[in-house]
Design an enzyme around this catalytic site. Structure first.
Site, short mmCIF file in Angstrom:
data_model
loop_
_atom_site.label_atom_id
_atom_site.label_comp_id
_atom_site.label_asym_id
_atom_site.label_seq_id
_atom_site.Cartn_x
_atom_site.Cartn_y
_atom_site.Cartn_z
N GLY A 17 -3.59 7.17 1.46
CA GLY A 17 -4.46 6.10 0.97
C GLY A 17 -5.90 6.30 1.43
N GLN A 53 -0.94 9.90 18.37
CA GLN A 53 -2.17 9.38 17.76
C GLN A 53 -2.57 8.02 18.31
OE1 GLN A 53 -0.22 9.49 13.71
NE2 GLN A 53 -1.51 7.74 13.34
N SER A 81 -0.20 -2.28 8.11
CA SER A 81 0.98 -2.67 8.89
C SER A 81 0.57 -3.61 10.01
CB SER A 81 1.66 -1.43 9.49
OG SER A 81 2.03 -0.57 8.44
N GLY A 140 0.85 -1.20 0.00
CA GLY A 140 0.00 0.00 0.00
C GLY A 140 0.87 1.24 0.00
N HIS A 141 1.87 1.28 0.91
CA HIS A 141 2.79 2.43 0.95
C HIS A 141 3.58 2.53 -0.36
CE1 HIS A 141 2.72 1.38 5.41
NE2 HIS A 141 2.29 2.63 5.40
O1 PAF Z 1 -1.57 7.06 8.10
C1 PAF Z 1 -0.53 7.06 8.79
O2 PAF Z 1 0.38 6.25 8.61
C2 PAF Z 1 -0.37 8.10 9.89
O3 PAF Z 1 -1.59 8.38 10.49
C3 PAF Z 1 0.32 9.39 9.42
C4 PAF Z 1 -0.51 10.11 8.38
C5 PAF Z 1 1.70 9.05 8.85
C6 PAF Z 1 0.52 10.33 10.60
O4 PAF Z 1 1.27 9.77 11.61
#
Ligand code: PAF
Length: 275
Positions: free
Chosen positions: A144, A58, A183, A33-34
């Protein structure tokens, strides 16, 4: 590829006013995905920056921050292979200080769906994304659609704070059997991995029903609930909303998202489809 850990160093390296800078922010543990975001960003920009930072703000207390999958060495190789120019890998003390100015996600959209299950999560996402945008000063940033609500709140922040950044939304990438890349998939045991297929199957079922003309949200939701029923799955939510995440009774073709969040064992997974 240059690996950068300091903010001033990255700013200096990016001090080219005319180049188009593409940016892919991530929390590492990179998967296909990344990679699809990175490849798209590579094609569409002169300079490509990716970041890997597992953002503590987060994660809620009791969530998987300490055991969040990390594979820095493999991630560096992936970025190198994908022709990233600068990989930003700051540590926590570089990105945060004590008692800072805080970004607050808007009330309405951040306390539904993911925000209801993870109160405060989006405050942390917006805080770090704003910092990263200010450091990289990107032309285009790639996110995404799997994190549909995150994408929408970042768009709103760009709008509300008059940020000069173009947000590029990218399609969900799935494993060959349909499971959306995440992940967190590495947490799944073999049996849980098999059960996890029910998520994308439920999403597909919704699309199929809608394709056949069933537009009643209650009926589609019930069918999805039925298809997700399993001793190993606990459903956190199934919601069918319009693209502003407002509840709807009837599917509006072109303006609907079907969203699912479940827990399989201790692993929380989300998925969605845009109709
Ligand atoms: O989607 C993510 O991987 C995270 O929420 C992000 C946007 C890198 C912020 O930490």
């Amino acid at each position: 590829m240059i690996i950068v850990t300091e903010i001033n160093e990255l700013k200096k390296l990016l001090n080219n006013k005319t180049a188009k800078i593409g940016f892919v922010p991530t929390m590492g543990s990179l998967h296909d995905g990344h990679i699809s975001l990175i490849k798209k960003a590579r094609k569409e920009n002169d300079i490509l920056v990716a970041s890997i930072f597992v953002n503590p703000t987060q994660f809620l207390a009791g969530e998987d921050l300490s055991k969040y999958p990390r594979k820095d060495e493999a991630d560096k190789k992936i970025c190198e292979f994908c022709d990233v120019d600068y990989l930003f890998m700051p540590d926590i003390t570089t990105m945060y200080s004590n008692d800072e100015v805080l970004v607050k996600a808007p009330k309405l959209n951040s306390f539904i769906l993911e925000g209801e299950c993870r109160p405060g999560h989006f405050d942390g996402v917006l805080q770090i994304v704003l910092k990263l945008f200010n450091i990289v000063n990107p032309t285009n940033v790639y996110f995404g659609k799997k994190d549909a609500q995150q994408l929408s709140l970042i768009r709103q922040m760009v709008n509300d704070f008059y940020l000069d950044v173009n947000i590029v939304e990218c399609e969900i990438v799935r494993e060959i059997d349909g499971l959306a890349y995440s992940s967190r998939n590495v947490y799944l045991s073999k049996n849980e991995r098999t059960e996890a297929l029910k998520i994308s199957q439920a999403i597909k079922l919704a699309a199929k029903l809608i394709g056949k003309g069933e537009l009643n949200v209650d009926i589609i939701t019930k069918e999805m609930q039925r298809s997700l029923t399993s001793e190993m799955i606990s459903i956190e939510y199934i919601h069918i909303t319009n693209k502003n995440f407002k509840s709807i009774k009837t599917v509006e073709i072109g303006n609907t998202i079907v969203l699912v969040a479940v827990k399989i064992g201790t692993t929380r997974l989300i998925d969605n489809i845009w109709i």
